[in-house]
Motif scaffolding. Structure first.
Motif, PDB file in Angstrom:
ATOM      1  N   ALA A   1      33.111  51.891  90.365  1.00 26.15           N
ATOM      2  CA  ALA A   1      32.619  52.323  91.672  1.00 26.15           C
ATOM      3  C   ALA A   1      33.354  53.579  92.126  1.00 26.15           C
ATOM      4  O   ALA A   1      32.755  54.525  92.636  1.00 26.15           O
ATOM      5  CB  ALA A   1      32.803  51.205  92.697  1.00 26.15           C
ATOM      6  N   LEU A   2      34.655  53.584  91.908  1.00 32.80           N
ATOM      7  CA  LEU A   2      35.447  54.735  92.312  1.00 32.80           C
ATOM      8  C   LEU A   2      35.018  55.979  91.531  1.00 32.80           C
ATOM      9  O   LEU A   2      34.838  57.057  92.110  1.00 32.80           O
ATOM     10  CB  LEU A   2      36.930  54.436  92.060  1.00 32.80           C
ATOM     11  N   ALA A   3      34.858  55.818  90.224  1.00 33.83           N
ATOM     12  CA  ALA A   3      34.445  56.952  89.392  1.00 33.83           C
ATOM     13  C   ALA A   3      33.077  57.450  89.823  1.00 33.83           C
ATOM     14  O   ALA A   3      32.841  58.661  89.920  1.00 33.83           O
ATOM     15  CB  ALA A   3      34.423  56.549  87.920  1.00 33.83           C
ATOM     16  N   ALA A   4      32.159  56.498  90.112  1.00 36.14           N
ATOM     17  CA  ALA A   4      30.804  56.885  90.483  1.00 36.14           C
ATOM     18  C   ALA A   4      30.807  57.644  91.804  1.00 36.14           C
ATOM     19  O   ALA A   4      30.171  58.687  91.946  1.00 36.14           O
ATOM     20  CB  ALA A   4      29.920  55.644  90.572  1.00 36.14           C
ATOM     21  N   THR A   5      31.545  57.120  92.793  1.00 35.36           N
ATOM     22  CA  THR A   5      31.590  57.782  94.092  1.00 35.36           C
ATOM     23  C   THR A   5      32.226  59.163  93.964  1.00 35.36           C
ATOM     24  O   THR A   5      31.727  60.145  94.519  1.00 35.36           O
ATOM     25  CB  THR A   5      32.389  56.923  95.087  1.00 35.36           C
TER      26      THR A   5
ATOM     27  N   LEU B   1      43.157  57.999  84.244  1.00 37.76           N
ATOM     28  CA  LEU B   1      41.951  57.412  83.667  1.00 37.76           C
ATOM     29  C   LEU B   1      40.719  57.841  84.461  1.00 37.76           C
ATOM     30  O   LEU B   1      39.689  58.220  83.912  1.00 37.76           O
ATOM     31  CB  LEU B   1      42.097  55.884  83.702  1.00 37.76           C
ATOM     32  N   LEU B   2      40.864  57.815  85.771  1.00 39.85           N
ATOM     33  CA  LEU B   2      39.769  58.169  86.661  1.00 39.85           C
ATOM     34  C   LEU B   2      39.339  59.630  86.460  1.00 39.85           C
ATOM     35  O   LEU B   2      38.154  59.944  86.472  1.00 39.85           O
ATOM     36  CB  LEU B   2      40.218  57.947  88.112  1.00 39.85           C
ATOM     37  N   CYS B   3      40.316  60.508  86.275  1.00 41.30           N
ATOM     38  CA  CYS B   3      40.021  61.915  86.011  1.00 41.30           C
ATOM     39  C   CYS B   3      39.201  62.056  84.736  1.00 41.30           C
ATOM     40  O   CYS B   3      38.261  62.847  84.669  1.00 41.30           O
ATOM     41  CB  CYS B   3      41.306  62.723  85.852  1.00 41.30           C
ATOM     42  N   ALA B   4      39.569  61.274  83.718  1.00 37.61           N
ATOM     43  CA  ALA B   4      38.832  61.332  82.454  1.00 37.61           C
ATOM     44  C   ALA B   4      37.385  60.901  82.664  1.00 37.61           C
ATOM     45  O   ALA B   4      36.453  61.560  82.214  1.00 37.61           O
ATOM     46  CB  ALA B   4      39.496  60.451  81.408  1.00 37.61           C
TER      47      ALA B   4
ATOM     48  N   GLU C   1      32.601  51.981  79.278  1.00 41.17           N
ATOM     49  CA  GLU C   1      33.395  52.973  78.545  1.00 41.17           C
ATOM     50  C   GLU C   1      34.546  52.297  77.798  1.00 41.17           C
ATOM     51  O   GLU C   1      35.308  51.531  78.377  1.00 41.17           O
ATOM     52  CB  GLU C   1      33.937  54.010  79.517  1.00 41.17           C
ATOM     53  N   LEU C   2      34.707  52.619  76.523  1.00 47.03           N
ATOM     54  CA  LEU C   2      35.781  51.990  75.745  1.00 47.03           C
ATOM     55  C   LEU C   2      36.907  52.932  75.299  1.00 47.03           C
ATOM     56  O   LEU C   2      38.062  52.720  75.667  1.00 47.03           O
ATOM     57  CB  LEU C   2      35.181  51.253  74.548  1.00 47.03           C
ATOM     58  N   PRO C   3      36.609  53.992  74.526  1.00 43.80           N
ATOM     59  CA  PRO C   3      37.734  54.721  73.910  1.00 43.80           C
ATOM     60  C   PRO C   3      38.700  55.376  74.893  1.00 43.80           C
ATOM     61  O   PRO C   3      39.919  55.255  74.718  1.00 43.80           O
ATOM     62  CB  PRO C   3      37.039  55.770  73.028  1.00 43.80           C
ATOM     63  N   ALA C   4      38.177  56.052  75.920  1.00 39.99           N
ATOM     64  CA  ALA C   4      39.087  56.703  76.872  1.00 39.99           C
ATOM     65  C   ALA C   4      39.915  55.656  77.606  1.00 39.99           C
ATOM     66  O   ALA C   4      41.107  55.848  77.864  1.00 39.99           O
ATOM     67  CB  ALA C   4      38.294  57.554  77.869  1.00 39.99           C
ATOM     68  N   THR C   5      39.286  54.515  77.930  1.00 44.67           N
ATOM     69  CA  THR C   5      40.011  53.443  78.604  1.00 44.67           C
ATOM     70  C   THR C   5      41.120  52.896  77.708  1.00 44.67           C
ATOM     71  O   THR C   5      42.236  52.661  78.161  1.00 44.67           O
ATOM     72  CB  THR C   5      39.037  52.307  78.974  1.00 44.67           C
ATOM     73  N   LEU C   6      40.799  52.715  76.424  1.00 44.98           N
ATOM     74  CA  LEU C   6      41.808  52.229  75.482  1.00 44.98           C
ATOM     75  C   LEU C   6      43.009  53.159  75.433  1.00 44.98           C
ATOM     76  O   LEU C   6      44.154  52.724  75.403  1.00 44.98           O
ATOM     77  CB  LEU C   6      41.210  52.151  74.076  1.00 44.98           C
ATOM     78  N   LEU C   7      42.737  54.453  75.455  1.00 42.16           N
ATOM     79  CA  LEU C   7      43.815  55.424  75.284  1.00 42.16           C
ATOM     80  C   LEU C   7      44.603  55.656  76.566  1.00 42.16           C
ATOM     81  O   LEU C   7      45.793  55.937  76.518  1.00 42.16           O
ATOM     82  CB  LEU C   7      43.244  56.758  74.796  1.00 42.16           C
ATOM     83  N   LEU C   8      43.945  55.557  77.714  1.00 46.35           N
ATOM     84  CA  LEU C   8      44.593  56.016  78.943  1.00 46.35           C
ATOM     85  C   LEU C   8      44.983  54.915  79.923  1.00 46.35           C
ATOM     86  O   LEU C   8      45.705  55.174  80.872  1.00 46.35           O
ATOM     87  CB  LEU C   8      43.669  57.005  79.681  1.00 46.35           C
ATOM     88  N   ARG C   9      44.511  53.694  79.719  1.00 49.06           N
ATOM     89  CA  ARG C   9      44.719  52.677  80.748  1.00 49.06           C
ATOM     90  C   ARG C   9      46.205  52.389  80.942  1.00 49.06           C
ATOM     91  O   ARG C   9      46.972  52.351  79.985  1.00 49.06           O
ATOM     92  CB  ARG C   9      43.963  51.410  80.392  1.00 49.06           C
ATOM     93  N   PRO C  10      46.612  52.191  82.203  1.00 49.63           N
ATOM     94  CA  PRO C  10      47.999  51.808  82.451  1.00 49.63           C
ATOM     95  C   PRO C  10      48.230  50.346  82.083  1.00 49.63           C
ATOM     96  O   PRO C  10      47.277  49.602  81.846  1.00 49.63           O
ATOM     97  CB  PRO C  10      48.163  52.019  83.959  1.00 49.63           C
ATOM     98  N   ALA C  11      49.508  49.952  82.047  1.00 53.06           N
ATOM     99  CA  ALA C  11      49.852  48.580  81.673  1.00 53.06           C
ATOM    100  C   ALA C  11      49.095  47.590  82.533  1.00 53.06           C
ATOM    101  O   ALA C  11      49.042  47.729  83.750  1.00 53.06           O
ATOM    102  CB  ALA C  11      51.344  48.357  81.833  1.00 53.06           C
ATOM    103  N   GLY C  12      48.505  46.602  81.918  1.00 53.18           N
ATOM    104  CA  GLY C  12      47.851  45.539  82.660  1.00 53.18           C
ATOM    105  C   GLY C  12      46.449  45.877  83.147  1.00 53.18           C
ATOM    106  O   GLY C  12      45.758  45.019  83.665  1.00 53.18           O
ATOM    107  N   PHE C  13      46.019  47.130  82.981  1.00 51.33           N
ATOM    108  CA  PHE C  13      44.695  47.489  83.494  1.00 51.33           C
ATOM    109  C   PHE C  13      43.650  47.231  82.412  1.00 51.33           C
ATOM    110  O   PHE C  13      43.146  48.143  81.766  1.00 51.33           O
ATOM    111  CB  PHE C  13      44.661  48.955  83.937  1.00 51.33           C
TER     112      PHE C  13
END
Lengths: 560, 342
Positions: A366-370, A431-434, A499-511
């Motif tokens: 939602a945040l990314a979309a907005t 992640l959001l920027c990506a 979305e998978l690859p960018a999330t895999l690479l950039l997600r913070p701990a626990g996200f």
């Protein structure tokens, strides 16, 4: 509302408008608008340039190692997969669209959305199902081989390139199907009828008249499929195929040196550029003029003895792309309740994490979309209301994410945040920027399409009645383009959700979002554990998809 | 009419955006004092110990799992403002690299002193948790025991072409194994071996689970794995056997890779981190690893799981783990890439 329902589907509007060589052609935009747009464009363009610079700075010895470690094969795989999947998706998509829209098959009302529904199934989820079913010693081969007392029956299993081709084709054809079926509904039948009256067979008419008329829509659909294949990470690595995207991912996660990843990204970007240019060049050659006033509804072509093959074609497509994944995932989910280990792992220990992951997925999407809708608006407005080199080049640069595979965007975020935004490195904002850079084109195209439909004379009239600029935007423009905003919002929401690859690479701990839950479990080979998350993701994706389909923004439900 | 529908959709969408970040975001966690753990080990393998620690201490743990190199890059970049408290890694060269860069801080306590000195960094900036052996597993329906390869070097022999499953070069244990081979065999022999292995690999998987399942279901006859993957696959009922390689007289013995833990320099929650490291050295935590994952405990006196032979009964390649430097690792990686290992 008539104007809106006749709109071109948003995804069809060109990402590359014709360039005008003068900086401004007509009135100039205000400094404030220009400044805002300038900042946005700069922020989206920096990653691109940064990657290019890093790729150019790669030393010869690194290039040599990359070459030795299989660059030629990688290149052949990537190009081959992109070409074959695009061709297959085009054939299936156009075939389905033609049968549903032009023949007397019937059932149009429910077939139209149903054939687009596989868009809710991310290809990596499909890959999980098919590797389990028809992979080497998968369910099919193992059962049959054991029954016959054999060890292997190689032709019954699919892995590597053929498997990636199969999985990607059946889950990307809806892009082509949606755009071509919308075009078929819009296009004038008189050309085809003229050809018929001159004695051409239905097949000849299809190839000599219908297909050329469909060219722009087909091209746009193929572009989406091709760029998707270039960007896919999950399905190719589950089927053990290596493309640039997965190679960049493994280069990034398995090595300590990022130069190699930058070099591969540079080559990958060149490939995307070639696809974009090819699509644009073929589009320019078309010059078909349709006169709207003579438009009349198409007469249905009788299927005759082709009815059975047509039904089989549709049936098989739906079973492969919807039925099998749905049944298998449901089966695994139910099985999870009876398997003690899975029960413990899934429902006692991580039931909370399933809910939490869903919530995180929804929140970040939602945040990314907005953000994408908000950031896209000034650029779309600039492009919709002003002419000249400056607006069109701004519009063009803001769409780099269209051509950048997710892993490349992720890599550029790692570089940039590391160099200039240290405190935000490894946070959810990175992640959001990506997501924003990657999916901005989707909201931008939706917004531009709807702004372009609304005559600026409405705004001029309001201004002449004494309204200020911001009042004009709030009272006139925003209400009128709201459907376009929602469409853009839903598109970005849907894309971020899966979305998978960018999330895999950039997600913070626990996200851990839903795709991450699915991936981690599938990666460890415990498919039972990934099934509930996968079902949940499909269910959640269905909502924005339905919204898009029912309002005709993907071109499906639009009635002539 | 239609516009109402639009706003009905847009308003909840916008509201969703305005709500605060979900719990579990690092920003939220840093505030409430949870321990941040970067783990090169899979979540599934860390979770039992993490849960047990959480229950005992009342300290919550936020875990970030990923490949070792991703996490090492991250730790290096966060050096000026560390986010992580504890790092768990799967092999010595990577831990030594972090020690060399002073990313890990020395730590010594009564609990860590009980661990033999062969299993820790010279400067005490990391300490072993468990050890694993690199072994050959085979499918018993496809191979008889005496047909299976008995040494690691045999895996490079052309007769195994297309029959072996291995992991990517990005896998930690694979990297640890190859670094030891590089140091003990020398560049020339190591290069020849890696070229042969790369040529023989019928499939290259991301991790050992892929390898063990492929051997278990009979897609490949031989797999190069850590010993516990054999036990995990066996427990699942697959027809698999295990060869502890290089056990013959005068042979070099099975290569050991170590999993270790270190406290990050400048860790935001140093006290909690120390408690966690101490906890990993307790008989209870060591037993959890031995029992749930068939690993060899580093704490003397803790028994390995049923069916797992005691370490003393096997011939082990005793190259000291603390001596595998970051530079050795880099040299190995260059060599491996040059011969086309994935």
């Amino acid at each position: 509302m008539a104007g809106i329902s006749e709109a071109q589907p948003t995804t069809r509007s060109s990402p590359f408008p014709a360039l005008n060589l003068r900086l401004w052609d007509g009135p100039r935009a205000s400094t404030a608008l220009l400044a805002v747009c300038g900042v946005i464009v700069a922020l989206t363009a920096i990653p691109l340039f940064y990657i290019v610079i890093r790729a150019m700075g790669v030393t010869a010895s690194t290039w040599k190692i990359i070459y030795l470690s299989g660059m030629p094969g990688l290149f052949a795989n990537t190009v081959g997969l992109t070409a074959t999947v695009t061709a297959m998706a085009a054939a299936v998509g156009v075939g389905l669209a033609y049968i549903v829209e032009r023949t007397d098959l019937g059932g149009v009302g429910w077939l139209r959305p149903l054939l687009a529904a596989p868009l809710a199934v991310p290809p990596y989820v499909g890959a999980i199902c098919y590797v389990y079913l028809i992979g080497p010693r998968g369910l099919l081969e193992a059962t049959l081989a054991d029954f016959l007392g054999l060890h292997r029956i190689p032709f019954l299993s699919l892995i590597g390139f053929p498997a990636a081709f199969f999985v990607l084709s059946i889950f990307t054809y809806p892009y082509v199907y949606l755009l071509t079926s919308a075009a078929l509904r819009r296009s004038d039948r008189s050309f085809e009828e003229a050809a018929h009256s001159l004695g051409l067979s239905s097949w000849r008419v299809f190839f000599t008249v219908t297909l050329p008329l469909l060219r722009p829509a087909l091209g746009a659909g193929c572009l989406l499929v091709g760029l998707y294949v270039l960007s896919d990470f999950g399905a190719v690595s589950l089927t053990r195929t290596e493309t640039f995207s997965s190679a960049i991912y493994f280069q990034l996660t398995g090595r300590f040196d990022r130069a190699g990843a930058a070099a591969l990204s540079g080559v990958n970007m060149l490939l995307a550029l070639v696809i974009l240019i090819t699509e644009r060049r073929t589009r320019q050659r078309r010059s078909v003029v349709q006169v709207r006033s003579q438009w009349k509804p198409a007469e249905k072509i009788p299927l005759g003895r082709w009815r059975l093959p047509a039904c089989a074609f549709i049936g098989i497509t739906l079973v492969l792309s919807l039925g099998i994944p749905a049944i298998l995932l449901s089966f695994w989910t139910i099985q999870g309740f009876f398997d003690q280990a899975a029960m413990l792992e899934l429902w006692r220990i991580s039931a909370g994490s399933l809910i939490l992951s869903t919530w995180k997925s929804l929140w970040v999407s939602a945040l990314a979309a907005t953000a994408a809708v908000a950031v896209g608006l000034p650029i779309a407005f600039l492009m919709g209301r002003y002419r000249g080199l400056l607006p069109s080049s701004f519009y063009l640069i803001a769409q780099v994410g269209y051509a950048l595979p997710a892993v490349v965007v992720a890599l550029s975020m790692i570089f940039i945040f590391h160099a200039w935004a240290g405190p935000f490195y490894g946070t959810v904002w990175m992640l959001l920027c990506a997501y924003l850079i990657r999916f901005l084109p989707q909201s931008l195209q939706a917004e531009h399409a709807s702004i372009a439909q609304i005559s600026s004379s409405l705004e001029d009239a309001a201004r002449s009645l004494g309204r200020k600029n911001w009042e004009v935007v709030r009272e006139i423009l925003l209400p009128l383009i709201a459907p376009g905003l929602l469409a853009g919002w839903s598109l970005v929401f849907l894309s971020t959700l899966r979305e998978l690859p960018a999330t895999l690479l950039l997600r913070p701990a626990g996200f851990d979002t839903l795709p991450i839950l699915i991936w981690t479990a599938a990666d460890e080979g415990v498919y039972i554990h990934s099934a509930p998350a996968a079902l949940l993701l499909i269910a959640v994706s269905a909502v924005p998809l339905y919204l898009l389909l029912s309002r005709g923004h993907l071109g499906a439900a639009e009635k002539p | 009419m239609r516009n109402h529908v639009v706003w009905l959709g847009l308003i909840p969408a916008l509201l969703l955006t305005l709500v605060p970040a979900p719990k579990g975001l690092p920003e939220a966690d840093a505030a409430d004092g949870s321990l941040v753990l970067y783990s090169g080990r899979k979540q599934k393998l860390m979770r039992p110990v993490v849960r047990a620690f959480e229950k005992k201490s009342g300290i919550k743990i936020v875990m970030r799992t990923g490949t070792a190199s991703t996490l090492v890059n991250l730790l290096m970049e966060e050096r000026s403002a560390p986010r992580a408290d504890v790092f768990v890694a799967l092999y010595a060269p990577i831990l030594n690299r972090l020690s060399e860069a002073k990313v890990l801080a020395p730590y010594r306590s009564g609990a860590t002193d009980k661990i033999p000195s062969t299993f820790r960094a010279k400067d005490r900036s990391w300490i072993g948790v468990t050890t694993r052996l690199r072994v050959i597993m085979y499918n018993t329906k496809l191979l008889k025991r005496d047909e299976a390869p008995k040494t690691i070097a045999e895996l490079a022999h052309p007769k195994w072409k297309g029959k072996i499953a291995i992991t990517r070069l990005g896998n930690s244990s694979m990297q640890g194994h190859l670094t030891v081979l590089y140091k003990t065999l020398g560049p020339q022999t190591a290069r020849k071996f890696m070229r042969g292995l790369a040529a023989n690999a019928g499939a290259v998987f991301k991790g050992h689970t892929g390898v063990r399942k492929a051997v278990g279901r009979g897609e490949f006859s031989v797999g190069l794995v850590n010993h516990y993957y054999y036990f995990l696959e066996k427990a699942g009922g697959s027809p698999v056997g295990i060869i502890y390689p290089d056990q013959g007289k005068g042979q070099s013995g099975a290569v050991m890779t170590i999993t270790g833990v270190g406290i990050v320099s400048g860790a935001p929650h140093r006290k909690a981190a120390e408690l966690f490291v101490d906890y990993l050295m307790t008989p209870r935590a060591q037993q959890i690893y031995a029992d749930t994952n068939y690993e060899f405990p580093v704490l003397p006196g803790v028994k390995s799981a049923r069916g797992v032979p005691p370490l003393e009964s096997l011939r082990i390649n005793n190259y000291p783990q603390g001596d595998l430097s970051g530079a050795d690792f880099d040299a190995m990686l260059r060599l491996a890439q040059q011969v086309g290992m994935k």
